[in-house]
Write an enzyme that holds these catalytic residues in place. Structure first.
Site, PDB file in Angstrom:
ATOM      1  CG  HIS A  23      -2.133   1.109   1.061  1.00  0.00           C
ATOM      2  ND1 HIS A  23      -3.433   0.714   1.026  1.00  0.00           N
ATOM      3  CD2 HIS A  23      -2.111   2.281   0.958  1.00  0.00           C
ATOM      4  CE1 HIS A  23      -4.051   1.803   0.946  1.00  0.00           C
ATOM      5  NE2 HIS A  23      -3.011   2.784   1.156  1.00  0.00           N
ATOM      6  CG  HIS A  57      -1.607   6.246  -2.441  1.00  0.00           C
ATOM      7  ND1 HIS A  57      -2.456   6.307  -3.136  1.00  0.00           N
ATOM      8  CD2 HIS A  57      -1.753   5.524  -1.234  1.00  0.00           C
ATOM      9  CE1 HIS A  57      -3.647   5.621  -2.397  1.00  0.00           C
ATOM     10  NE2 HIS A  57      -3.160   5.196  -1.246  1.00  0.00           N
ATOM     11  CG  ASP A  96      -0.807  10.331  -5.920  1.00  0.00           C
ATOM     12  OD1 ASP A  96      -0.698   9.483  -5.157  1.00  0.00           O
ATOM     13  OD2 ASP A  96      -1.949  11.057  -6.305  1.00  0.00           O
ATOM     14  N   GLY A 134      -9.339   7.756  -2.446  1.00  0.00           N
ATOM     15  CA  GLY A 134     -10.022   9.036  -2.230  1.00  0.00           C
ATOM     16  C   GLY A 134     -11.241   9.214  -1.157  1.00  0.00           C
ATOM     17  CG  HIS A 187      -8.016   3.372   0.030  1.00  0.00           C
ATOM     18  ND1 HIS A 187      -7.379   2.790  -1.319  1.00  0.00           N
ATOM     19  CD2 HIS A 187      -7.092   4.291   0.607  1.00  0.00           C
ATOM     20  CE1 HIS A 187      -6.110   3.440  -1.278  1.00  0.00           C
ATOM     21  NE2 HIS A 187      -6.058   3.959  -0.129  1.00  0.00           N
ATOM     22  CD  GLU A 202      -7.328   6.223   5.132  1.00  0.00           C
ATOM     23  OE1 GLU A 202      -6.381   7.188   5.241  1.00  0.00           O
ATOM     24  OE2 GLU A 202      -7.781   6.179   3.943  1.00  0.00           O
ATOM     25  CG  ASP A 210      -1.545   5.890   2.998  1.00  0.00           C
ATOM     26  OD1 ASP A 210      -1.988   5.389   1.980  1.00  0.00           O
ATOM     27  OD2 ASP A 210      -2.305   6.843   3.615  1.00  0.00           O
TER      28      ASP A 210
END
Length: 371
Positions: A23, A25, A27, A185, A212, A215, A312
């Protein structure tokens, strides 16, 4: 050079241990200096023009206690990832940085629909990232002699309406670097069911899915990820602990009752992609406290859930997997055996063919035996 983290008491380098990253990302893992240089090349402003100051800005902005506020930092990173050159460079450096942290297998998740502002098509964006990944793999092999394997997790934004289109994109590239699918998102108010047509399509095509969930929303979101999304893993999933009732504790034991969702996740060995530092920053563990020792990670681990350790977003959390492991060891007195369990859990949950997972497990076991 990355900080070298040592296992408390043993002196073992955590960085040198073989790791699996599930996991992470794209970006959320840029180098600050890269952001500055890419921004300058395309003529956009960034909050700070010194790399150290920019790194601090990201960490400060992300440490908000709110997922919505945390996500605003990505406006800066995605802005410099709108060209073939930008995507290739970011992906290439991403792989290099994973390898420097001891990662031998990683899945890079990112949302192609967020990278079309300067004229790229969805397919061109995926191809640019794959080119960067392959260049990074070559860099690692030529620079260190070590191997690293990387898969893309093509992600749809859950607040948008392009889920089926992005699912089709993922399937088109499944033999050219794409390992699976995700939705990401703002979680609260945007259930997995909104993308049911995408999940139906992916199920028919047998492309693995992580979602996701758990969370910024609770058990209903996790239930939706499992039922509507057919998720094989849960992105974060930390709020699954809301479905665990602690009946009583004594000096030696904690007695609990699992609710139906928690029972299903544990019994089916559905992996939890836990990201301790990020979970603190976004307020995902606010129901239990605001320090790492309050994180339900250890409860879930002791109850035999398939917990994995992830970053993350390395930029926003100023972290690496090695750092996350060091923090967990400090909070819960974990040792080398615990670290090996976390990596074997991740390897078992990787979106790879069974033979490749078995090979990855062997690599991890050999690396820990040699530590």
């Amino acid at each position: 050079m990355p900080t070298d983290y040592l296992l408390p008491g043993g002196g073992t380098s955590i960085n040198s241990l073989p790791k699996v990253s599930l996991h992470d990302h794209l970006d959320g893992g840029l180098r600050p200096q890269t952001i500055i240089e890419l921004a300058d090349a395309i003529g956009i402003d960034v909050p700070e023009t010194d790399s150290t100051a920019l790194a601090t800005w990201f960490a400060d902005q992300a440490d908000s206690g709110s997922l919505v506020e945390y996500l605003k930092t990505f406006d800066v990173t995605t802005a410099v990832m709108q060209t073939t050159e930008g995507l290739e460079r970011v992906a290439r450096e991403f792989v290099q940085d994973l390898a420097a942290d001891g990662v031998i297998y990683g899945e890079i998740r990112w949302a192609p629909e967020q990278h079309l502002a300067r004229g790229l098509t969805l397919d061109q964006a995926v191809e640019a990232v794959q080119a960067g990944i392959e260049a990074g793999i070559d860099d690692v092999a030529s620079g260190t002699g070590n191997g690293i394997r990387i898969g893309q997790l093509v992600t749809a934004m859950r607040h948008a309406n392009r889920g089926l289109e992005i699912a089709e994109l993922a399937v088109r590239h499944r033999d050219r670097g794409v390992a699976g699918f995700d939705i990401a998102g703002a979680e609260l108010g945007f259930p997995a069911r909104n993308h049911l047509s995408a999940f139906d399509y992916l199920a028919k095509e047998f492309l693995p899915v992580t979602v996701h969930a758990g969370e910024a929303d609770g058990i209903d979101s996790i239930r939706g990820a499992l039922f509507d999304g057919r998720a094989l893993r849960l992105g974060h999933g930390v709020r699954l602990a809301e479905d665990i009732s602690i009946e009583r504790e004594d000096d030696d034991n904690t007695y609990v009752t699992l609710g139906p969702v928690a029972q299903w996740v544990r019994d089916r060995e559905i992996a939890l992609e836990l990201s301790p530092s990020s979970n603190l920053q976004t307020g995902a563990i606010a129901a239990w406290g605001d320090e790492l020792v309050d994180h339900p990670f250890d409860l879930l681990y002791q109850l035999d859930f398939r917990v994995t350790v992830n970053t993350d977003n390395r930029l926003m959390s100023r972290t690496t997997i090695s750092r996350e492991l060091a923090l967990l060891a400090d909070a819960f007195s974990y040792d080398l055996d615990d670290f090996e369990v976390f990596q074997l859990n991740a390897a078992s949950a990787a979106f790879l063919p069974l033979e490749d997972r078995d090979e990855l497990i062997e690599q991890i076991s050999a690396g820990f035996d040699a530590a």
